[in-house]
Enzyme design. Structure first.
Site, PDB file in Angstrom:
ATOM      1  N   HIS A  95      -4.471  -5.846  13.038  1.00 57.11           N
ATOM      2  CA  HIS A  95      -5.002  -5.295  11.744  1.00 57.11           C
ATOM      3  C   HIS A  95      -3.752  -4.012  11.721  1.00 57.11           C
ATOM      4  O   HIS A  95      -3.855  -3.142  12.187  1.00 57.11           O
ATOM      5  CB  HIS A  95      -6.018  -5.247  11.392  1.00 57.11           C
ATOM      6  CG  HIS A  95      -6.062  -5.633  10.309  1.00 57.11           C
ATOM      7  ND1 HIS A  95      -5.823  -4.463   9.090  1.00 57.11           N
ATOM      8  CD2 HIS A  95      -6.601  -6.472   9.328  1.00 57.11           C
ATOM      9  CE1 HIS A  95      -6.158  -5.267   7.562  1.00 57.11           C
ATOM     10  NE2 HIS A  95      -6.182  -6.514   7.567  1.00 57.11           N
ATOM     11  N   GLU A 167      -0.237 -11.657   7.085  1.00 63.66           N
ATOM     12  CA  GLU A 167      -1.093 -10.030   6.424  1.00 63.66           C
ATOM     13  C   GLU A 167       0.294  -9.768   6.057  1.00 63.66           C
ATOM     14  O   GLU A 167       0.109  -8.147   6.530  1.00 63.66           O
ATOM     15  CB  GLU A 167      -2.165  -9.599   6.913  1.00 63.66           C
ATOM     16  CG  GLU A 167      -3.400 -10.494   7.712  1.00 63.66           C
ATOM     17  CD  GLU A 167      -4.161  -9.433   7.048  1.00 63.66           C
ATOM     18  OE1 GLU A 167      -5.423 -10.091   6.557  1.00 63.66           O
ATOM     19  OE2 GLU A 167      -5.219  -9.090   7.476  1.00 63.66           O
TER      20      GLU A 167
HETATM   21  P1  13P Z   1      -8.045  -7.855   0.518  1.00 64.11           P
HETATM   22  O1  13P Z   1      -8.077  -9.381   1.063  1.00 64.11           O
HETATM   23  O2  13P Z   1      -8.574  -6.794  -0.014  1.00 64.11           O
HETATM   24  O3  13P Z   1      -6.405  -7.996   0.123  1.00 64.11           O
HETATM   25  O4  13P Z   1      -7.969  -7.199   2.555  1.00 64.11           O
HETATM   26  C1  13P Z   1      -7.115  -8.544   3.096  1.00 64.11           C
HETATM   27  C2  13P Z   1      -6.800  -7.217   4.484  1.00 64.11           C
HETATM   28  O5  13P Z   1      -6.943  -7.261   4.738  1.00 64.11           O
HETATM   29  C3  13P Z   1      -7.601  -8.687   4.919  1.00 64.11           C
HETATM   30  O6  13P Z   1      -7.709  -8.556   6.640  1.00 64.11           O
END
Ligand code: 13P
Length: 251
Positions: A95, A167
């Site tokens: 992440h 992401e």
């Molecule tokens: P948000 O949905 O708060 O933007 O976070 C996304 C995330 O990092 C999920 O792993």
């Protein structure tokens, strides 16, 4: 057809008591919903309690990170066997917040990914470009470099359970969700790379989730795109009603 995944990533929110209170409201709201897989990634201290509470439901729980070794003098770390010993089924790896705040590299992610697979944990590999990469036209190069490092020397037969989460860093926690078209385009790049690496069967079976400011009002438009196989939801997953609504998105 790829079964979609709705995944809640709680980051450093909710202690054990709050996690249980969430589940008291959330589980009845999604009972019997077996269209999609539902995952929750709670904090390390709540994980065992959440796993026990979701037993016999259609929800599974995973860890937010792990070390690649089974034991050793690594302060603060959790090992794959420690996770499997409490019934963990999934683990988030790479992440961007781990990369940013814990100095995690994709070389480390590669070791973790192989360890997860060796212990029958399903890895959810997170990838995504920074705003500067996108603005300078380097989204594709960045994604391919991240894939290359994270998946180095992974044999095709080990890639079967892999889940990927795209992401874009600029969309996380900002409210700037990627447009469905931009997200789908990035997913297509990732799927194409999976095909080059592991062949068409793995590429077409691998679930690729989108994460970054997913909310009840934009989830359907994202999940109807051909390459988007689910959502990894941060902030909006902290509310049981909002998460239930997103799990039950309509296309
Ligand atoms: P948000 O949905 O708060 O933007 O976070 C996304 C995330 O990092 C999920 O792993």
């Amino acid at each position: 057809m790829r079964k979609k995944i709705s995944a809640a990533h709680w980051k450093m929110f909710k202690n054990t008591k709050e996690s249980l209170a969430f589940l008291d409201e959330f589980l009845p709201a999604i009972a019997g919903h077996d269209r999609d897989d539902i995952l929750i990634f709670p904090t390390a201290t709540s994980l065992s309690t959440v796993i026990d509470r979701v037993q016999d439901t259609n929800v599974r729980a995973g860890a937010q990170t792990m070390h690649w070794l089974n034991e050793g003098p690594f302060t603060g770390q959790t090992s794959p066997t420690m996770l499997t010993s409490i019934g963990t089924t999934h683990v988030l790896l790479g992440h961007s917040e781990r990369r940013l705040y814990a100095n995690e590299s994709y070389e480390h992610v590669n070791l973790k990914l192989k360890a997860a697979i060796a212990h029958d944990l399903i890895p959810v590999l997170c990838l995504g470009e920074m705003l500067a990469d996108r603005q300078t036209g380097y989204t594709k190069d960045t994604l391919l470099a991240q894939m290359g490092a994270a998946l180095a020397n992974l044999p095709t037969e080990k890639a079967q359970t892999l889940v990927i989460a795209y992401e874009p860093v600029w969309a996380i926690g900002t409210g700037s969700t990627a447009t469905p078209e931009a997200a789908d385009q990035a997913h297509a790049i990732i799927r194409d790379d999976l095909k080059n690496r592991f062949g068409p069967v793995v590429a077409s079976a691998t679930r690729i989730l989108y994460g970054g400011s997913v909310k009840p009002d934009n989830v359907s438009s994202l999940l109807c795109m051909p390459n988007i196989d689910g959502a990894l939801i941060g902030g909006a997953s902290l509310d049981p009603g909002a998460l239930a609504a997103m799990v039950k998105y309509k296309i």
